[in-house]
Each structure stands twice: as C-alpha cells, then as structure tokens.
Design a protein around this motif. Structure first.
Motif, mmCIF file in Angstrom:
data_model
loop_
_atom_site.group_PDB
_atom_site.id
_atom_site.type_symbol
_atom_site.label_atom_id
_atom_site.label_comp_id
_atom_site.label_asym_id
_atom_site.label_seq_id
_atom_site.Cartn_x
_atom_site.Cartn_y
_atom_site.Cartn_z
ATOM 1 N N ALA A 128 27.924 4.927 -18.168
ATOM 2 C CA ALA A 128 27.399 5.734 -19.265
ATOM 3 C C ALA A 128 27.196 7.162 -18.765
ATOM 4 C CB ALA A 128 26.071 5.155 -19.753
ATOM 5 N N ARG A 129 27.336 8.116 -19.652
ATOM 6 C CA ARG A 129 27.152 9.524 -19.285
ATOM 7 C C ARG A 129 25.675 9.761 -18.956
ATOM 8 N NH1 ARG A 129 30.799 12.767 -20.126
ATOM 9 N NH2 ARG A 129 31.621 11.616 -21.914
ATOM 10 N N ALA A 130 25.440 10.374 -17.803
ATOM 11 C CA ALA A 130 24.073 10.638 -17.375
ATOM 12 C C ALA A 130 24.075 11.758 -16.339
ATOM 13 C CB ALA A 130 23.453 9.378 -16.766
ATOM 14 N N ILE A 131 22.900 12.338 -16.140
ATOM 15 C CA ILE A 131 22.699 13.354 -15.113
ATOM 16 C C ILE A 131 21.429 12.993 -14.354
ATOM 17 C CG2 ILE A 131 22.309 15.794 -14.594
ATOM 18 C CD1 ILE A 131 24.970 15.410 -15.992
ATOM 19 N N PHE A 132 21.511 13.078 -13.030
ATOM 20 C CA PHE A 132 20.350 12.859 -12.171
ATOM 21 C C PHE A 132 20.273 14.030 -11.196
ATOM 22 C CE2 PHE A 132 22.131 8.753 -13.306
ATOM 23 C CZ PHE A 132 21.036 8.088 -13.832
ATOM 24 N N VAL A 133 19.072 14.531 -10.972
ATOM 25 C CA VAL A 133 18.862 15.507 -9.908
ATOM 26 C C VAL A 133 17.949 14.842 -8.886
ATOM 27 C CG1 VAL A 133 17.916 17.762 -9.258
ATOM 28 C CG2 VAL A 133 19.209 17.500 -11.403
ATOM 29 N N VAL A 134 18.402 14.875 -7.638
ATOM 30 C CA VAL A 134 17.683 14.264 -6.525
ATOM 31 C C VAL A 134 17.377 15.383 -5.531
ATOM 32 C CG1 VAL A 134 17.821 12.563 -4.660
ATOM 33 C CG2 VAL A 134 18.909 12.080 -6.882
ATOM 34 N N ASP A 135 16.102 15.519 -5.154
ATOM 35 C CA ASP A 135 15.747 16.612 -4.251
ATOM 36 C C ASP A 135 16.113 16.283 -2.801
ATOM 37 O OD1 ASP A 135 13.663 15.062 -3.135
ATOM 38 O OD2 ASP A 135 12.078 16.148 -4.212
ATOM 39 N N SER A 136 15.843 17.207 -1.907
ATOM 40 C CA SER A 136 16.247 17.045 -0.509
ATOM 41 C C SER A 136 15.500 15.924 0.199
ATOM 42 C CB SER A 136 16.061 18.363 0.249
ATOM 43 O OG SER A 136 14.710 18.776 0.173
ATOM 44 N N ASN A 137 14.417 15.435 -0.410
ATOM 45 C CA ASN A 137 13.664 14.297 0.137
ATOM 46 C C ASN A 137 13.995 12.992 -0.581
ATOM 47 O OD1 ASN A 137 12.127 15.834 2.074
ATOM 48 N ND2 ASN A 137 11.067 16.706 0.304
ATOM 49 N N ASP A 138 15.087 12.983 -1.330
ATOM 50 C CA ASP A 138 15.573 11.802 -2.050
ATOM 51 C C ASP A 138 14.659 11.352 -3.188
ATOM 52 O OD1 ASP A 138 17.768 11.851 -0.398
ATOM 53 O OD2 ASP A 138 17.076 10.220 0.886
ATOM 54 N N GLN A 139 13.900 12.278 -3.747
ATOM 55 C CA GLN A 139 13.088 11.955 -4.917
ATOM 56 C C GLN A 139 13.816 12.444 -6.166
ATOM 57 O OE1 GLN A 139 9.125 13.702 -5.261
ATOM 58 N NE2 GLN A 139 8.449 11.833 -6.279
ATOM 59 N N VAL A 140 13.808 11.619 -7.209
ATOM 60 C CA VAL A 140 14.440 11.972 -8.478
ATOM 61 C C VAL A 140 13.543 12.965 -9.206
ATOM 62 C CG1 VAL A 140 15.298 11.093 -10.688
ATOM 63 C CG2 VAL A 140 15.573 9.716 -8.601
ATOM 64 N N THR A 141 14.108 14.131 -9.546
ATOM 65 C CA THR A 141 13.319 15.172 -10.222
ATOM 66 C C THR A 141 13.769 15.417 -11.657
ATOM 67 O OG1 THR A 141 14.736 16.967 -9.418
ATOM 68 C CG2 THR A 141 12.853 16.340 -8.024
ATOM 69 N N TYR A 142 14.922 14.864 -12.034
ATOM 70 C CA TYR A 142 15.435 15.057 -13.395
ATOM 71 C C TYR A 142 16.340 13.885 -13.733
ATOM 72 C CZ TYR A 142 18.045 17.072 -17.319
ATOM 73 O OH TYR A 142 18.625 17.292 -18.545
ATOM 74 N N VAL A 143 16.200 13.387 -14.966
ATOM 75 C CA VAL A 143 17.034 12.286 -15.450
ATOM 76 C C VAL A 143 17.411 12.558 -16.898
ATOM 77 C CG1 VAL A 143 17.090 9.823 -16.041
ATOM 78 C CG2 VAL A 143 15.924 10.566 -13.957
ATOM 79 N N GLU A 144 18.697 12.391 -17.201
ATOM 80 C CA GLU A 144 19.139 12.386 -18.596
ATOM 81 C C GLU A 144 20.149 11.262 -18.770
ATOM 82 O OE1 GLU A 144 21.330 14.955 -22.139
ATOM 83 O OE2 GLU A 144 21.356 15.752 -20.104
#
Length: 166
Positions: A128-144
């Motif tokens: 499915a179409r999605a966007i994830f942003v993962v910071d330099s410490n491997d924490q998810v900071t954005y999800v769509e």
C-alpha cells in the motif's frame, strides 16, 4: 490498522501498523544488485521511506520522481523507495528515467518490509502507498498510510518531517 482502499474497494493490510514514536521495525529487502539491505544499513541518517505498489504506474512514477528531486535538497536524509517490483525492473526504470538520488529497494522476495510496516495488501501481494520518516536513532517521526492506494501522498508534510527529524 489503517483503513485503505484500492480503486475504491477496501483491502486487508497484513502486518503491524507503525505509529509515530515507535522504534522503526527492521526489515530485509533487496537492492538492484540483489544484495540484502536492512534498516541498519542506513543507521545514523534520517530515512524517508517512500512505499509504492508498482514503479510502472503513474502515481508511483510521479511519487518517486518527486522524492528524487527533493533528495538533492535534503542534508543527511536518505530516501528509500520500496515496492514489490523485481530488482531488475526497478533498475531498468531508474536507468530509463535518470533516477539516482533515491535508493530503490525490492520487497518481492520475503515481503519483510510490507509485514513489518503493515503495508502488505493481502489480496494483491502489493504494498500500500505510505510514507515513513525514521530519525537517526531509528525512531518513527512521521507516518502516512495513504487511504486510497491510487492517490498521491502528502509530499510537503513528508519532506517537512524529514527536514525536522534529527
């Protein structure tokens, strides 16, 4: 789980829904040279993960081109585009379209990413179409999770989230 449709019809997403604040799940996908790639391979960088059903469709093509353009403007951000397309098809498409700022990755073998991030469409064996942003410490900071697979994601929000992640 996110409610997602494909051409207006509800689909079943397999795996775990990822939320802001979660530790990013690991995954194992293939690069275009068939080498294995995991989340740890980009540790220390911000990752914008762009998930598309198939690179050979209009919206997926546009999404990948847009993030390829934006990648040149982002410092310490690695953009990964993941689909279940074969690595050979991804490599051909990138070469034909001059895409060289994003890393194309294939989840066709194990659908490891699809299950880990809850984007595997059970009925179609596509992501499915999605966007994830993962910071330099491997924490998810954005999800769509894009509610209609054939729609575009919110490019501006994803890019802003990547700029703001450390």
């Amino acid at each position: 789980m996110a409610n997602v449709t494909f051409k207006g019809k509800p689909v079943t997403l397999v795996g775990n829904e990822v939320k802001v604040g979660d530790q990013a799940p690991d995954f194992k996908v293939l690069a275009n040279d068939l080498s294995e790639v995991t989340l740890a391979d980009s540790k220390g960088k911000v990752r914008l993960i762009s998930v598309v059903p198939s690179i050979d469709t209009g919206v997926c093509d546009a999404q990948t081109r847009r993030f390829n353009e934006e990648a040149a403007k982002l410092d310490n951000v690695q953009i990964l585009t993941i689909s279940v397309d074969l690595p050979f098809a991804q490599k051909r498409w990138c070469g034909a379209n001059g895409i060289d700022n994003v890393q194309m990755l294939s989840d066709h073998r194990d659908v490891s990413f699809g299950e880990a991030y809850g984007v595997l469409i059970k009925e179609l064996r596509l992501l499915a179409r999605a966007i994830f942003v993962v910071d330099s410490n491997d924490q998810v900071t954005y999800v769509e999770y894009v509610s209609e697979v054939t729609d575009h994601p919110n490019y501006e929000a994803a890019i802003e989230a990547a700029k703001n992640a450390q």
